[in-house]
Design a protein around this motif. Structure first.
Motif, PDB file in Angstrom:
ATOM      1  N   GLN A  32       0.825  -1.207   0.000  1.00 38.32           N
ATOM      2  CA  GLN A  32       0.000   0.000   0.000  1.00 38.32           C
ATOM      3  C   GLN A  32       0.862   1.261   0.000  1.00 38.32           C
ATOM      4  OE1 GLN A  32      -2.450  -0.894   3.435  1.00 38.32           O
ATOM      5  NE2 GLN A  32      -4.194  -1.489   2.161  1.00 38.32           N
ATOM      6  N   VAL A  33       2.034   1.192   0.629  1.00 41.06           N
ATOM      7  CA  VAL A  33       2.944   2.335   0.614  1.00 41.06           C
ATOM      8  C   VAL A  33       3.456   2.580  -0.811  1.00 41.06           C
ATOM      9  CG1 VAL A  33       5.176   3.185   1.423  1.00 41.06           C
ATOM     10  CG2 VAL A  33       3.617   2.078   3.025  1.00 41.06           C
ATOM     11  N   LEU A  34       3.806   1.506  -1.527  1.00 42.63           N
ATOM     12  CA  LEU A  34       4.242   1.642  -2.913  1.00 42.63           C
ATOM     13  C   LEU A  34       3.097   2.151  -3.792  1.00 42.63           C
ATOM     14  CD1 LEU A  34       6.221   1.304  -5.246  1.00 42.63           C
ATOM     15  CD2 LEU A  34       5.615  -1.126  -5.330  1.00 42.63           C
ATOM     16  N   GLU A  35       1.900   1.633  -3.587  1.00 47.15           N
ATOM     17  CA  GLU A  35       0.746   2.072  -4.376  1.00 47.15           C
ATOM     18  C   GLU A  35       0.476   3.565  -4.158  1.00 47.15           C
ATOM     19  OE1 GLU A  35      -2.100  -0.654  -2.871  1.00 47.15           O
ATOM     20  OE2 GLU A  35      -1.452  -2.309  -4.177  1.00 47.15           O
ATOM     21  N   LEU A  64       3.811  -5.701  -9.694  1.00 52.72           N
ATOM     22  CA  LEU A  64       2.575  -6.456  -9.921  1.00 52.72           C
ATOM     23  C   LEU A  64       2.825  -7.619 -10.880  1.00 52.72           C
ATOM     24  CD1 LEU A  64       0.114  -3.445 -10.220  1.00 52.72           C
ATOM     25  CD2 LEU A  64       0.037  -5.209  -8.441  1.00 52.72           C
ATOM     26  N   ARG A  65       3.640  -7.389 -11.896  1.00 54.36           N
ATOM     27  CA  ARG A  65       3.987  -8.477 -12.818  1.00 54.36           C
ATOM     28  C   ARG A  65       4.760  -9.578 -12.091  1.00 54.36           C
ATOM     29  NH1 ARG A  65       4.445  -4.131 -16.577  1.00 54.36           N
ATOM     30  NH2 ARG A  65       3.037  -4.481 -18.359  1.00 54.36           N
ATOM     31  N   PHE A  66       5.669  -9.168 -11.199  1.00 52.75           N
ATOM     32  CA  PHE A  66       6.441 -10.167 -10.464  1.00 52.75           C
ATOM     33  C   PHE A  66       5.511 -10.992  -9.576  1.00 52.75           C
ATOM     34  CE2 PHE A  66       9.273 -11.902  -7.265  1.00 52.75           C
ATOM     35  CZ  PHE A  66      10.384 -12.269  -8.014  1.00 52.75           C
ATOM     36  N   ALA A  67       4.541 -10.323  -8.938  1.00 57.49           N
ATOM     37  CA  ALA A  67       3.570 -11.044  -8.108  1.00 57.49           C
ATOM     38  C   ALA A  67       2.783 -12.044  -8.954  1.00 57.49           C
ATOM     39  CB  ALA A  67       2.624 -10.050  -7.433  1.00 57.49           C
ATOM     40  N   SER A  68       2.368 -11.619 -10.154  1.00 51.70           N
ATOM     41  CA  SER A  68       1.652 -12.525 -11.059  1.00 51.70           C
ATOM     42  C   SER A  68       2.532 -13.714 -11.431  1.00 51.70           C
ATOM     43  CB  SER A  68       1.230 -11.783 -12.332  1.00 51.70           C
ATOM     44  OG  SER A  68       0.296 -10.764 -12.045  1.00 51.70           O
ATOM     45  N   PRO A  89      17.497  -2.659  -9.558  1.00 51.74           N
ATOM     46  CA  PRO A  89      16.041  -2.560  -9.658  1.00 51.74           C
ATOM     47  C   PRO A  89      15.319  -3.872  -9.389  1.00 51.74           C
ATOM     48  CG  PRO A  89      17.073  -1.312 -11.425  1.00 51.74           C
ATOM     49  CD  PRO A  89      18.177  -2.067 -10.732  1.00 51.74           C
ATOM     50  N   GLN A  90      15.930  -4.994  -9.798  1.00 55.22           N
ATOM     51  CA  GLN A  90      15.279  -6.284  -9.603  1.00 55.22           C
ATOM     52  C   GLN A  90      15.036  -6.587  -8.131  1.00 55.22           C
ATOM     53  OE1 GLN A  90      17.939  -5.517 -11.550  1.00 55.22           O
ATOM     54  NE2 GLN A  90      18.430  -7.207 -12.939  1.00 55.22           N
ATOM     55  N   PHE A  91      15.921  -6.098  -7.245  1.00 58.86           N
ATOM     56  CA  PHE A  91      15.702  -6.333  -5.810  1.00 58.86           C
ATOM     57  C   PHE A  91      14.405  -5.671  -5.370  1.00 58.86           C
ATOM     58  CE2 PHE A  91      15.697  -5.899  -1.355  1.00 58.86           C
ATOM     59  CZ  PHE A  91      16.545  -6.840  -0.815  1.00 58.86           C
ATOM     60  N   VAL A  92      14.225  -4.410  -5.721  1.00 55.65           N
ATOM     61  CA  VAL A  92      13.037  -3.667  -5.285  1.00 55.65           C
ATOM     62  C   VAL A  92      11.780  -4.301  -5.856  1.00 55.65           C
ATOM     63  CG1 VAL A  92      12.000  -1.375  -5.108  1.00 55.65           C
ATOM     64  CG2 VAL A  92      14.487  -1.595  -5.250  1.00 55.65           C
ATOM     65  N   VAL A  93      11.830  -4.679  -7.122  1.00 50.08           N
ATOM     66  CA  VAL A  93      10.684  -5.323  -7.773  1.00 50.08           C
ATOM     67  C   VAL A  93      10.357  -6.645  -7.090  1.00 50.08           C
ATOM     68  CG1 VAL A  93       9.912  -6.432  -9.915  1.00 50.08           C
ATOM     69  CG2 VAL A  93      11.057  -4.204 -10.003  1.00 50.08           C
ATOM     70  N   ALA A  94      11.391  -7.466  -6.846  1.00 48.67           N
ATOM     71  CA  ALA A  94      11.171  -8.780  -6.236  1.00 48.67           C
ATOM     72  C   ALA A  94      10.625  -8.648  -4.818  1.00 48.67           C
ATOM     73  CB  ALA A  94      12.472  -9.573  -6.235  1.00 48.67           C
ATOM     74  N   PHE A  95      11.132  -7.679  -4.056  1.00 46.58           N
ATOM     75  CA  PHE A  95      10.682  -7.517  -2.674  1.00 46.58           C
ATOM     76  C   PHE A  95       9.204  -7.137  -2.624  1.00 46.58           C
ATOM     77  CE2 PHE A  95       9.935  -4.768   1.044  1.00 46.58           C
ATOM     78  CZ  PHE A  95      10.208  -5.677   2.055  1.00 46.58           C
ATOM     79  N   TYR A  96       8.844  -6.065  -3.313  1.00 43.06           N
ATOM     80  CA  TYR A  96       7.443  -5.627  -3.269  1.00 43.06           C
ATOM     81  C   TYR A  96       6.532  -6.622  -4.003  1.00 43.06           C
ATOM     82  CZ  TYR A  96       8.627  -1.198  -1.079  1.00 43.06           C
ATOM     83  OH  TYR A  96       9.051  -0.236  -0.178  1.00 43.06           O
ATOM     84  N   GLY A  97       7.043  -7.246  -5.071  1.00 47.88           N
ATOM     85  CA  GLY A  97       6.249  -8.246  -5.780  1.00 47.88           C
ATOM     86  C   GLY A  97       5.961  -9.462  -4.919  1.00 47.88           C
ATOM     87  N   THR A  98       6.949  -9.884  -4.146  1.00 48.19           N
ATOM     88  CA  THR A  98       6.754 -11.011  -3.223  1.00 48.19           C
ATOM     89  C   THR A  98       5.637 -10.703  -2.240  1.00 48.19           C
ATOM     90  OG1 THR A  98       9.043 -11.792  -3.410  1.00 48.19           O
ATOM     91  CG2 THR A  98       7.867 -12.338  -1.376  1.00 48.19           C
ATOM     92  N   ALA A 192      12.312 -12.672 -19.103  1.00 46.45           N
ATOM     93  CA  ALA A 192      11.307 -13.378 -19.903  1.00 46.45           C
ATOM     94  C   ALA A 192      10.064 -13.687 -19.073  1.00 46.45           C
ATOM     95  CB  ALA A 192      11.908 -14.663 -20.468  1.00 46.45           C
ATOM     96  N   LEU A 193      10.276 -14.047 -17.827  1.00 46.29           N
ATOM     97  CA  LEU A 193       9.152 -14.391 -16.943  1.00 46.29           C
ATOM     98  C   LEU A 193       8.226 -13.195 -16.755  1.00 46.29           C
ATOM     99  CD1 LEU A 193       7.959 -16.626 -15.104  1.00 46.29           C
ATOM    100  CD2 LEU A 193       9.381 -15.702 -13.256  1.00 46.29           C
ATOM    101  N   LEU A 194       8.811 -12.022 -16.448  1.00 52.93           N
ATOM    102  CA  LEU A 194       7.978 -10.831 -16.267  1.00 52.93           C
ATOM    103  C   LEU A 194       7.319 -10.409 -17.572  1.00 52.93           C
ATOM    104  CD1 LEU A 194       9.221 -10.623 -13.429  1.00 52.93           C
ATOM    105  CD2 LEU A 194       9.345  -8.158 -13.778  1.00 52.93           C
ATOM    106  N   GLY A 195       8.012 -10.627 -18.681  1.00 58.64           N
ATOM    107  CA  GLY A 195       7.466 -10.231 -19.977  1.00 58.64           C
ATOM    108  C   GLY A 195       6.201 -10.977 -20.351  1.00 58.64           C
ATOM    109  N   ARG A 196       6.002 -12.154 -19.740  1.00 58.48           N
ATOM    110  CA  ARG A 196       4.807 -12.959 -20.045  1.00 58.48           C
ATOM    111  C   ARG A 196       3.623 -12.640 -19.142  1.00 58.48           C
ATOM    112  NH1 ARG A 196       8.872 -17.120 -20.305  1.00 58.48           N
ATOM    113  NH2 ARG A 196       8.236 -17.917 -18.262  1.00 58.48           N
ATOM    114  N   GLN A 197       3.834 -11.757 -18.157  1.00 63.53           N
ATOM    115  CA  GLN A 197       2.803 -11.527 -17.147  1.00 63.53           C
ATOM    116  C   GLN A 197       2.078 -10.207 -17.352  1.00 63.53           C
ATOM    117  OE1 GLN A 197       2.248 -14.055 -15.073  1.00 63.53           O
ATOM    118  NE2 GLN A 197       4.035 -15.126 -15.923  1.00 63.53           N
TER     119      GLN A 197
END
Length: 567
Positions: A32-35, A64-68, A89-98, A192-197
């Protein structure tokens, strides 16, 4: 009736104007803080990495893509996802996506050996591992011994703009650091994984009291344990830090993020606090590359620079420092290890007055509990005052409060204190107490509070040196060692002594081009220390062993000194 705190919080009268005396954390979750940041500052640069820029809108979409992606791979709410990445950047994405997927992040040091990685993956029962391609060979060594079902692999090149994304692999191959990881089976390529989501994961009902992070202690006091930190713990500490720095301007600050995010201090003060206020985060993947750190400060105009004493000390003494303009920095909170007075003085001098102040915290407290006022009254050698919402006591061996000026163990309570240690109820019971209507964390640090409510750490209980019946606190000796003009870094440890029980052994790193002898160092110490505190021996090294975040490993030095004496 709830028992009252056995002191009147003298520190409140020394808070700076604008810092609240009362504090209640919000009921938000980290996603919610990121949103909120993406809603308020959609086009502001959230992440800046070696020329690549990611806006807050893009960061939220990627998370959101990482969460998907996690959900598509079968990750369910409550499962642990280990993240083994440098600041990128991947760290921040993975953390919030998790967290958006309802899973629990497990910060994992990129410096771990295969055995250390195996211990953490087993202890946390992590079934998902997100890691840099360069670290993959270490995982391969222990893959058959852990319960990991899926590995998501990324490379620095995945975050770089054209043409750097093409040139980086070429350079890595030339340097012999390239690791080619082929996707397939349980191994998935991040890009590739994020690109499919689509950025539409299945909604997860998150609460502020839910577990968000397993943050493993550094292991300097034994086998690493996973501190269970909730969304509320982590957000409370970010909000407390925000309240302490009352002059921060939302949507305008620039944070130089050289301190690793996989360490809880970097995660809270460099990452989560920055997202909370919509700051631009300038990511530095290798904090040991001082020229890069200096260049990034100058190029970005960084205003906030959280760090550790070894980093500030390295900047103070690097030959390239005079070539860079560092005057944009307004505030620096130094944590994770004691800040020597000489380090702070010199850093303020070379930056034209940046407010470098010492703070204090622990993994178990998300982590910050005390900080010196940024612009107000600072006490040299002090960790400062408890943050809003934090209570602190100094307790004797009978677990009774001592008077101001007396030494005892520091206890802290507040909304950032962990739930306990992951699957270790006995260790939790040793570390936490219910008293005066609060849950207290026993820090293991020996401290003293003065009449004004400023606290000073005299040292770790387990690192106390006892010579001839006298208590010697290593930090006191180290402060004097650091005043020697030739000394760059120093540590004081206790070694066995047949007459005194223990004696002080100093381990010293000299500044480049400087010289000093054992007799020189001992003579210098005699000018400021009582005879029983003066080192009886001095060892010179090219560097001191440190944790991933830069904390000097005194116990390792003591063990090695003892071994050397028995050879």
């Amino acid at each position: 009736m709830t028992p009252t705190l056995p002191l009147d919080r003298p520190w409140l009268s020394h808070y700076e104007a604008g810092v609240p005396h009362d504090f209640t954390p919000s009921d938000r979750t980290l996603p919610q803080v990121l949103e909120r940041a993406a809603s308020q500052f959609p086009d502001r640069v959230a992440l800046e990495f070696l020329g690549a820029k990611t806006t807050y809108r893009q960061l939220l979409q990627d998370a959101l893509r990482f969460a998907s992606a996690l959900q598509s791979l079968g990750v369910r709410p409550g499962e642990r996802v280990a993240i083994m990445l440098p600041n990128c950047p991947q760290f921040v994405v993975a953390f919030y996506g998790t967290l958006l997927a309802g899973a629990v992040a497990v910060n994992t040091s990129p410096l771990y050996t295969p055995n250390e990685l195996q211990h953490q993956l087993r202890d946390s029962s992590s079934e998902t591992l997100v890691m840099l391609d360069a670290f993959f060979p270490r995982y391969q060594e222990i893959a058959g011994n852990v319960s990991v079902k899926r590995v998501i692999v990324t490379g620095i090149q995945d975050a770089l703009p054209f043409p750097k994304n093409i040139l980086y692999p070429i350079k890595a191959r030339k340097d012999g650091t390239w690791v080619n990881v082929k996707a397939g089976g349980t191994v998935h390529g991040y890009k590739a994984l994020l690109g499919r989501q689509a950025p539409r994961p299945q909604p997860v009902a998150l609460r502020s009291q839910d577990l968000a992070l397993l943050q493993y202690t550094g292991g300097t006091t034994g086998v690493p344990k996973g501190a269970m930190l909730t969304h509320r713990n982590l957000i409370a500490n970010s909000e407390q830090s925000r309240a302490w720095m009352s002059d921060l301007k939302e949507g305008q600050e620039i944070t130089l993020a050289a301190i690793p995010f996989f360490h809880v201090y970097g995660m809270t003060v460099a990452m989560n606090l920055s997202v909370l206020i919509g700051a631009t985060i300038v990511l530095v993947p290798n904090p040991r590359d001082i020229p890069m750190v200096l260049a990034q400060i100058q190029a970005s105009g960084a205003t906030l620079f959280p760090g550790v004493p070894t980093l500030y000390n390295a900047i103070n003494n690097h030959p390239d420092t005079p070539r860079f303009k560092l005057t944009s920095i307004r505030a620096c909170i130094s944590g994770s290890a004691p800040l020597m007075a000489e380090t702070a003085r010199r850093f303020r001098e070379i930056t034209g007055g940046a407010n470098l102040v010492e703070g204090y915290g622990l993994t178990e407290t998300s982590p910050v509990t005390h900080v010196n006022p940024i612009f107000g009254e600072q006490h040299e050698g002090s960790i400062g005052l408890p943050l809003p919402g934090v209570d602190a006591l100094v307790m004797n061996n009978q677990e009774q409060p001592v008077a101001p000026g007396e030494i005892g163990e520091l206890w802290v309570a507040g909304p950032q204190v962990m739930l306990g240690y992951w699957q270790k109820p006995e260790e939790t019971a040793k570390t936490m107490r219910e008293a005066y209507g609060r849950t207290w964390l026993l820090t293991g640090d020996m401290a003293v509070m003065d009449e004004d409510g400023y606290f000073r750490i005299v040292d770790r209980k387990k690192e106390l040196i006892i010579a001839g019946g006298f208590n010697i606190y290593p930090r006191e000796v180290e402060e004097v060692l650091m005043k020697h003009p030739a000394v760059l870094e120093a540590a004081a440890v206790g070694v066995p002594d047949t007459y005194r029980g223990e004696s002080v052994h100093a381990v010293v790193v000299l500044k480049p081009g400087q010289q000093a002898t054992e007799a020189d160092v001992i003579a210098h110490c005699r000018t400021e220390l009582s005879a029983y505190k003066v080192p009886r021996s001095v060892e010179f090294r090219s560097e001191l062993p440190k944790t991933a975040v830069g904390k000097i490993l005194r116990r390792q030095l003591a063990s090695e000194a003892c071994e050397a004496r028995t050879v």
